[in-house]
Design an enzyme around this catalytic site. Structure first.
Site, PDB file in Angstrom:
ATOM      1  N   LYS A 172       0.764  -1.064  -0.008  1.00  0.00           N
ATOM      2  CA  LYS A 172       0.066   0.074  -0.128  1.00  0.00           C
ATOM      3  C   LYS A 172       0.802   1.146  -0.036  1.00  0.00           C
ATOM      4  CE  LYS A 172      -1.861   1.515   4.048  1.00  0.00           C
ATOM      5  NZ  LYS A 172      -1.484   2.865   4.461  1.00  0.00           N
ATOM      6  N   ASN A 173       1.760   1.222   1.072  1.00  0.00           N
ATOM      7  CA  ASN A 173       2.705   2.424   1.265  1.00  0.00           C
ATOM      8  C   ASN A 173       3.673   2.728  -0.156  1.00  0.00           C
ATOM      9  OD1 ASN A 173       1.132   3.196   3.202  1.00  0.00           O
ATOM     10  ND2 ASN A 173       2.660   2.424   4.858  1.00  0.00           N
ATOM     11  N   CYS A 208      -4.946  12.706  13.776  1.00  0.00           N
ATOM     12  CA  CYS A 208      -5.542  11.626  13.398  1.00  0.00           C
ATOM     13  C   CYS A 208      -5.474  10.618  14.588  1.00  0.00           C
ATOM     14  CB  CYS A 208      -5.124  11.077  12.044  1.00  0.00           C
ATOM     15  SG  CYS A 208      -3.567  10.088  12.115  1.00  0.00           S
ATOM     16  N   ARG A 262       0.491  14.428  13.614  1.00  0.00           N
ATOM     17  CA  ARG A 262       1.084  14.302  12.259  1.00  0.00           C
ATOM     18  C   ARG A 262       0.642  15.381  11.728  1.00  0.00           C
ATOM     19  NH1 ARG A 262      -1.284   8.824   9.869  1.00  0.00           N
ATOM     20  NH2 ARG A 262       0.592   8.846   8.758  1.00  0.00           N
ATOM     21  N   ASP A 292       4.574   0.564  12.167  1.00  0.00           N
ATOM     22  CA  ASP A 292       3.275  -0.308  11.500  1.00  0.00           C
ATOM     23  C   ASP A 292       3.426  -1.786  11.914  1.00  0.00           C
ATOM     24  OD1 ASP A 292       2.616   2.328  10.521  1.00  0.00           O
ATOM     25  OD2 ASP A 292       3.404   1.664   8.422  1.00  0.00           O
ATOM     26  N   ARG A 343      -8.756  -0.510   4.501  1.00  0.00           N
ATOM     27  CA  ARG A 343      -7.769   0.419   3.942  1.00  0.00           C
ATOM     28  C   ARG A 343      -6.578  -0.123   3.437  1.00  0.00           C
ATOM     29  NH1 ARG A 343      -6.395   5.105   7.295  1.00  0.00           N
ATOM     30  NH2 ARG A 343      -5.271   5.717   5.293  1.00  0.00           N
TER      31      ARG A 343
HETATM   32  N1  EPU Z   1       6.458  14.527  11.270  1.00  0.00           N
HETATM   33  C1  EPU Z   1       6.477  15.864  11.602  1.00  0.00           C
HETATM   34  N2  EPU Z   1       6.499  16.874  10.562  1.00  0.00           N
HETATM   35  C2  EPU Z   1       6.365  16.514   9.201  1.00  0.00           C
HETATM   36  C3  EPU Z   1       6.179  15.046   8.962  1.00  0.00           C
HETATM   37  C4  EPU Z   1       6.280  14.159   9.926  1.00  0.00           C
HETATM   38  O1  EPU Z   1       6.643  16.170  12.851  1.00  0.00           O
HETATM   39  O2  EPU Z   1       6.064  17.298   8.244  1.00  0.00           O
HETATM   40  C5  EPU Z   1       6.542  13.364  11.997  1.00  0.00           C
HETATM   41  C6  EPU Z   1       5.218  12.811  12.361  1.00  0.00           C
HETATM   42  O3  EPU Z   1       4.131  13.614  13.173  1.00  0.00           O
HETATM   43  C7  EPU Z   1       5.333  11.368  12.896  1.00  0.00           C
HETATM   44  C8  EPU Z   1       6.808  11.394  12.384  1.00  0.00           C
HETATM   45  O4  EPU Z   1       7.338  12.531  12.032  1.00  0.00           O
HETATM   46  O5  EPU Z   1       5.604  11.569  14.430  1.00  0.00           O
HETATM   47  C9  EPU Z   1       7.095  10.291  11.114  1.00  0.00           C
HETATM   48  O6  EPU Z   1       5.863  10.454  10.392  1.00  0.00           O
HETATM   49  P1  EPU Z   1       6.179  10.297   8.723  1.00  0.00           P
HETATM   50  O7  EPU Z   1       5.991  11.609   8.115  1.00  0.00           O
HETATM   51  O8  EPU Z   1       7.523   9.519   8.517  1.00  0.00           O
HETATM   52  O9  EPU Z   1       4.909   9.460   8.464  1.00  0.00           O
HETATM   53  P2  EPU Z   1       4.040   9.364   7.179  1.00  0.00           P
HETATM   54  O10 EPU Z   1       4.721   9.828   6.278  1.00  0.00           O
HETATM   55  O11 EPU Z   1       2.735  10.469   7.461  1.00  0.00           O
HETATM   56  C10 EPU Z   1       4.342   6.953   6.518  1.00  0.00           C
HETATM   57  C11 EPU Z   1       3.087   5.720   6.338  1.00  0.00           C
HETATM   58  C12 EPU Z   1       2.713   5.222   7.789  1.00  0.00           C
HETATM   59  C13 EPU Z   1       3.723   5.150   8.483  1.00  0.00           C
HETATM   60  C14 EPU Z   1       4.915   6.072   8.622  1.00  0.00           C
HETATM   61  C15 EPU Z   1       5.917   5.577   9.432  1.00  0.00           C
HETATM   62  C16 EPU Z   1       2.504   6.015   4.106  1.00  0.00           C
HETATM   63  C17 EPU Z   1       1.276   6.421   3.338  1.00  0.00           C
HETATM   64  N3  EPU Z   1       2.168   6.261   5.425  1.00  0.00           N
HETATM   65  O12 EPU Z   1       3.257   7.909   7.194  1.00  0.00           O
HETATM   66  O13 EPU Z   1       1.767   4.313   7.468  1.00  0.00           O
HETATM   67  O14 EPU Z   1       3.446   4.635   9.778  1.00  0.00           O
HETATM   68  O15 EPU Z   1       5.220   6.601   7.618  1.00  0.00           O
HETATM   69  O16 EPU Z   1       6.606   4.607   8.923  1.00  0.00           O
HETATM   70  O17 EPU Z   1       3.401   5.902   3.663  1.00  0.00           O
HETATM   71  C18 EPU Z   1      -0.001   2.910   7.991  1.00  0.00           C
HETATM   72  O18 EPU Z   1       0.339   2.408   6.689  1.00  0.00           O
HETATM   73  O19 EPU Z   1      -0.669   2.119   8.920  1.00  0.00           O
HETATM   74  C19 EPU Z   1       0.895   3.908   8.254  1.00  0.00           C
HETATM   75  C20 EPU Z   1       0.169   4.771   8.990  1.00  0.00           C
END
Ligand code: EPU
Length: 420
Positions: free
Chosen positions: A22-23, A117, A122, A306, A398
């Site tokens: 998915k990701n 969320c 996030r 995850d 999802r």
């Molecule tokens: N963060 C910030 N600022 C930002 C971006 C992130 O503070 O601008 C923080 C977030 O709040 C969090 C941490 O950095 O505490 C890591 O977040 P990240 O941005 O890496 O997560 P994401 O890109 O929103 C993706 C996956 C998630 C997975 C995370 C961590 C996708 C679509 N989603 O989310 O997947 O948990 O990376 O590996 O790729 C899931 O599949 O169940 C899922 C939640």
């Protein structure tokens, strides 16, 4: 709303296949906006999140054709919109992935600001700071982020945290930027490598794959491509734990064991036998209770956040106590109370859950609160005595492709009850 009903206690046995990730599929689909030519993606999982991005891309002017064999043909001759609306972003935060590609192709993007969320606040400040470094002007209007740039310019962006979708957005934005972009402290998840591989096939010039230091030399245009999405390491990891928690013997085909090194190491530490080949994993639990093994989540290649909820379900039946610390998201313990309702003995102190292994769990009606929490409750239900009814499984839909069918084929007594 659909529910999943599990009669616990069946030992899982047999062979199962991993689905596409998915990701990886989500950013790859967003990246097809960078070309007006045809892209053909294979191994695209059939999931609710994929239907959501299909809706979003269609609104932006893409023509998508899904085939039964998990193949999608996609072409965006012209963009007919530049907006990711609130209705879609609120159902799937990953909709923000079109920010980078729209900005790169059209010089403008309007994306609803995602709120908090179920797993934490996030924010997307790092995506926006990075885009500003590349020369985008960013402002906020009525809950929407508006990003504009005539042409982005290469720059050095050092991320405070290795954000996954933030890194993906910046890669997509930088593909057409003038000159060279360097992303330091980039996330290293395998899904990012998949994006870089596909973009390079389309004509992008991105170096540093698999590292925290990415170098992107801007190009004038990208062509179409054919690409097969990598297997879903989180689905594979969940199936590994399903085998382990049921004292099973399961072979998972078409997966990437090299993407699951931290999970495999923890399973072995717990006393579970794991055999690996290049593209399959066999998990055998022929022992009694397994050892308690603590885990702390971390960005890749660390133990994945995850997999944290699923590991906790597994540890709830271990012989002894373990500590499970969540360092990536601040509020990802919503499954704890539900597991406790099934007889687990888990308490939370700050970012750490203290899991005291119990001899058995009992089936109960439980409620899924997010995608991985729903997988955790299903694992607990597979091992519990009696019947578990998991509600709110739209979360599961999802991100897991027909999980209950895969588990049923392995011998689980699991069924979906459709909402009337
Ligand atoms: N963060 C910030 N600022 C930002 C971006 C992130 O503070 O601008 C923080 C977030 O709040 C969090 C941490 O950095 O505490 C890591 O977040 P990240 O941005 O890496 O997560 P994401 O890109 O929103 C993706 C996956 C998630 C997975 C995370 C961590 C996708 C679509 N989603 O989310 O997947 O948990 O990376 O590996 O790729 C899931 O599949 O169940 C899922 C939640």
């Amino acid at each position: 709303m659909d529910k999943i009903i599990i009669e616990g206690g069946a030992r899982l046995q047999g062979t199962v296949r991993s689905s596409g990730a998915k990701n990886a599929a989500l950013p790859l689909l967003a990246a097809t906006l960078l070309t007006d030519q045809e892209c053909i993606l294979s191994n695209v999982p059939q999931l609710r999140d994929i239907r959501t991005i299909d809706q979003l891309l269609t609104q932006l002017g893409s023509q998508l054709k899904f085939e039964d064999d998990n193949k999608v043909t996609i072409k965006t001759p012209q963009l007919s919109g530049l907006e990711a609306p609130y209705e879609l972003v609120k159902t799937m935060r990953a909709s923000v992935l079109v920010l980078g590609s729209l900005l790169a192709r059209a010089g403008k993007a309007k994306v609803s600001l995602p709120g908090g969320c179920a797993i934490g606040a996030r924010p997307i400040n790092l995506h926006l700071n990075g885009l500003q470094k590349l020369g985008a002007e960013i402002y906020l209007e009525e809950g929407y982020i508006i990003a504009e740039a005539h042409r982005l310019r290469g720059a050095k962006v050092t991320l405070d945290l290795p954000t996954v979708t933030g890194t993906e957005n910046l890669i997509m934005a930088a593909v057409f930027a003038e000159g060279q972009t360097i992303i330091e402290n980039a996330a290293r998840e395998p899904e990012i490598d998949d994006l870089v591989n596909m973009l390079n096939k389309m004509g992008a010039k991105i170096q540093g794959i698999g590292s925290a230091h990415l170098v992107i030399d801007g190009v004038g245009s990208l062509s179409g491509t054919r690409h097969t999405i990598i297997p879903d390491r989180i689905e594979t990891g969940t199936l590994m734990l399903a085998a382990a928690i049921t004292h099973g013997n399961v072979e998972i085909m078409d997966c990437r064991p090299d993407h699951l090194i931290s999970v495999t190491a923890k399973l072995r530490e717990a006393g579970i036998e794991v055999e690996e080949s290049a593209d399959s994993l066999k998990v055998i639990n022929s022992n009694g209770r397994w050892k308690a093994v603590s885990a702390t989540t971390a960005p890749y290649p660390g133990f994945p956040t995850d997999m944290q909820a699923q590991w906790m379900a597994f540890m709830s039946l271990a012989n002894g106590a373990s500590l499970i610390s969540e360092t990536v998201f601040e509020n990802r313990f919503m499954h704890v109370l539900e597991l406790d309702r099934m007889g687990a003995d888990i308490s939370i102190e700050g970012h750490t859950a203290i899991v005291r292994g119990v001899e058995h769990l009992s089936g109960a009606p439980v409620m899924a609160t997010d995608l991985r929490a729903s997988a955790s409750l299903i694992l607990a239900g597979l091992a519990a005595q009696g019947e578990t009814e998991v509600s709110r499984i739209y979360h599961l839909d999802r991100g897991y492709e027909h999980l209950e069918n895969k588990l049923a084929l392995l011998g689980a007594k699991i069924k979906r009850v459709k909402a009337k």
